[in-house]
Design a protein around this motif. Structure first.
Motif, mmCIF file in Angstrom:
data_model
loop_
_atom_site.group_PDB
_atom_site.id
_atom_site.type_symbol
_atom_site.label_atom_id
_atom_site.label_comp_id
_atom_site.label_asym_id
_atom_site.label_seq_id
_atom_site.Cartn_x
_atom_site.Cartn_y
_atom_site.Cartn_z
ATOM 1 N N MET A 1 -2.096 -22.996 3.149
ATOM 2 C CA MET A 1 -2.058 -22.106 1.900
ATOM 3 C C MET A 1 -2.625 -22.669 0.617
ATOM 4 N N LYS A 2 -3.608 -21.698 0.162
ATOM 5 C CA LYS A 2 -4.156 -22.335 -1.246
ATOM 6 C C LYS A 2 -3.902 -21.184 -2.209
ATOM 7 N N GLN A 3 -3.847 -21.910 -3.377
ATOM 8 C CA GLN A 3 -3.489 -20.990 -4.564
ATOM 9 C C GLN A 3 -4.094 -21.425 -5.696
ATOM 10 N N ARG B 1 5.841 -19.105 -4.537
ATOM 11 C CA ARG B 1 6.755 -18.715 -3.512
ATOM 12 C C ARG B 1 6.335 -17.282 -2.662
ATOM 13 N N LYS B 2 6.283 -16.421 -3.677
ATOM 14 C CA LYS B 2 6.233 -15.209 -3.414
ATOM 15 C C LYS B 2 4.657 -14.842 -2.771
ATOM 16 N N THR B 3 3.906 -15.485 -3.337
ATOM 17 C CA THR B 3 2.612 -15.335 -2.855
ATOM 18 C C THR B 3 2.388 -16.036 -1.435
ATOM 19 N N ALA B 4 3.012 -16.992 -1.254
ATOM 20 C CA ALA B 4 2.761 -17.996 0.014
ATOM 21 C C ALA B 4 3.547 -16.925 1.016
ATOM 22 N N GLU C 1 10.168 -18.623 7.593
ATOM 23 C CA GLU C 1 10.111 -19.970 8.345
ATOM 24 C C GLU C 1 8.846 -20.367 7.963
ATOM 25 N N LEU C 2 7.915 -19.874 8.180
ATOM 26 C CA LEU C 2 6.352 -20.182 7.942
ATOM 27 C C LEU C 2 6.039 -20.400 6.431
ATOM 28 N N GLY C 3 7.062 -19.726 5.738
ATOM 29 C CA GLY C 3 6.784 -19.787 4.005
ATOM 30 C C GLY C 3 7.272 -21.029 3.504
ATOM 31 N N GLU C 4 8.319 -21.489 4.252
ATOM 32 C CA GLU C 4 9.072 -22.844 4.265
ATOM 33 C C GLU C 4 8.170 -24.046 4.404
ATOM 34 N N GLN D 1 10.252 -27.416 3.011
ATOM 35 C CA GLN D 1 10.165 -28.266 4.191
ATOM 36 C C GLN D 1 8.670 -28.756 4.500
ATOM 37 N N GLY D 2 7.780 -27.802 4.259
ATOM 38 C CA GLY D 2 6.448 -27.986 4.357
ATOM 39 C C GLY D 2 5.647 -28.967 3.402
ATOM 40 N N GLY D 3 4.983 -29.696 3.775
ATOM 41 C CA GLY D 3 3.733 -30.480 2.609
ATOM 42 C C GLY D 3 3.333 -29.557 1.374
ATOM 43 N N SER D 4 3.520 -29.909 0.271
ATOM 44 C CA SER D 4 3.154 -29.152 -1.057
ATOM 45 C C SER D 4 2.462 -30.092 -1.858
ATOM 46 N N GLU D 5 1.522 -29.733 -2.387
ATOM 47 C CA GLU D 5 0.426 -30.546 -3.493
ATOM 48 C C GLU D 5 0.054 -29.650 -4.625
ATOM 49 N N ILE D 6 0.089 -30.285 -5.864
ATOM 50 C CA ILE D 6 -0.548 -29.770 -7.061
ATOM 51 C C ILE D 6 -1.669 -30.325 -7.437
#
Length: 241
Positions: free
Chosen positions: A1-3, A79-82, A120-123, A161-166
């Motif tokens: 997911m991209k924001q 998080r809400k947009t994800a 679950e997918l959101g996390e 739980q998922g990978g996150s980058e900024i």
């Protein structure tokens, strides 16, 4: 997911319309969120309208907040947009399979299962957030709150739980230009965040549209690199015995 998460306190005044740029982002699968930062006054009617229009065109969310609310708001809309992006994808699949894209139309037991999967997918789904910081002169007294918000966002994303980058960008990078500069490439490490802003020079113009396009190009280059590596890996695997 991209924001893209845009933090600003006023109207754009240089270059391409940010609403048009946000629509380009949405077409590329990048949601555009925007937080308008209030100070002692407000962003004005034109600024508030533009902020709402940018988020609508970019398929994201918008909020007007004071500096005390900034950190919490940045985490919330990210998080809400994800979750919203996943929900739209699930609804699309439901429409393809069942001819009905409404989760609410499902039987209660099926509906609860779909909601559980969405949560679950959101996390667990990989999330990339490109922070785009308005560095016009009026943002200077709000910069400390912005830095704290980025720090807290990173902590929040590390808890997923998922990978996150900024990645972090600011605009403009020169006094009279419509350019945008990357301050921090994709990272999941907090160590780079604290050194971002002491060197930042606050300038006068607000080229929001060109800055959004710059970040879209940044995403494109990353995708191209990944595709090239995947193609190379595929070619190599064809010759492995």
């Amino acid at each position: 997911m991209k924001q893209i998460l845009l933090i600003t306190d006023g109207c754009s005044n240089v270059g391409l319309s940010p609403v048009v740029a946000a629509a380009h982002a949405k077409a590329e699968g990048i949601a555009v969120n925007i937080v308008g930062v209030l100070d002692y006054g407000d962003v004005g009617e034109l600024g508030a309208a533009e902020i709402e229009e940018i988020a609508r065109a970019g398929g994201g969310l918008s909020r007007l907040v004071n500096t005390r609310q900034l950190s919490q708001t940045v985490q919330m809309i990210t998080r809400k947009t994800a979750v919203q992006s996943i929900q739209l994808a699930v609804q699309k699949e439901l429409k393809n399979v069942l001819g009905n894209g409404s989760i609410e139309a499902l039987p209660p037991d099926k509906r609860s299962e779909v909601v559980r999967v969405i949560d679950e997918l959101g996390e667990t789904t990989k999330l990339q957030v490109a922070l785009l910081i308005d560095a016009s002169a009026s943002m200077k007294p709000k910069l400390r709150a912005v830095e704290e918000a980025i720090h807290d966002l990173m902590l929040s994303l590390q808890a997923r739980q998922g990978g996150s980058e900024i990645a972090v960008f600011h605009f403009p990078s020169s006094k009279y230009g419509d350019d945008c500069m990357m301050d921090l490439d994709w990272t999941d490490n907090l160590s780079g965040v604290s050194s971002l802003f002491p060197k930042l020079q606050m300038n006068g113009t607000t080229p929001t549209g060109p800055a959004i396009m710059h970040v879209i190009d940044f995403y494109r280059r990353g995708d191209y690199g990944r595709k090239s590596r995947d193609e190379t890996d595929g070619m190599m695997s064809d010759y492995v015995v």
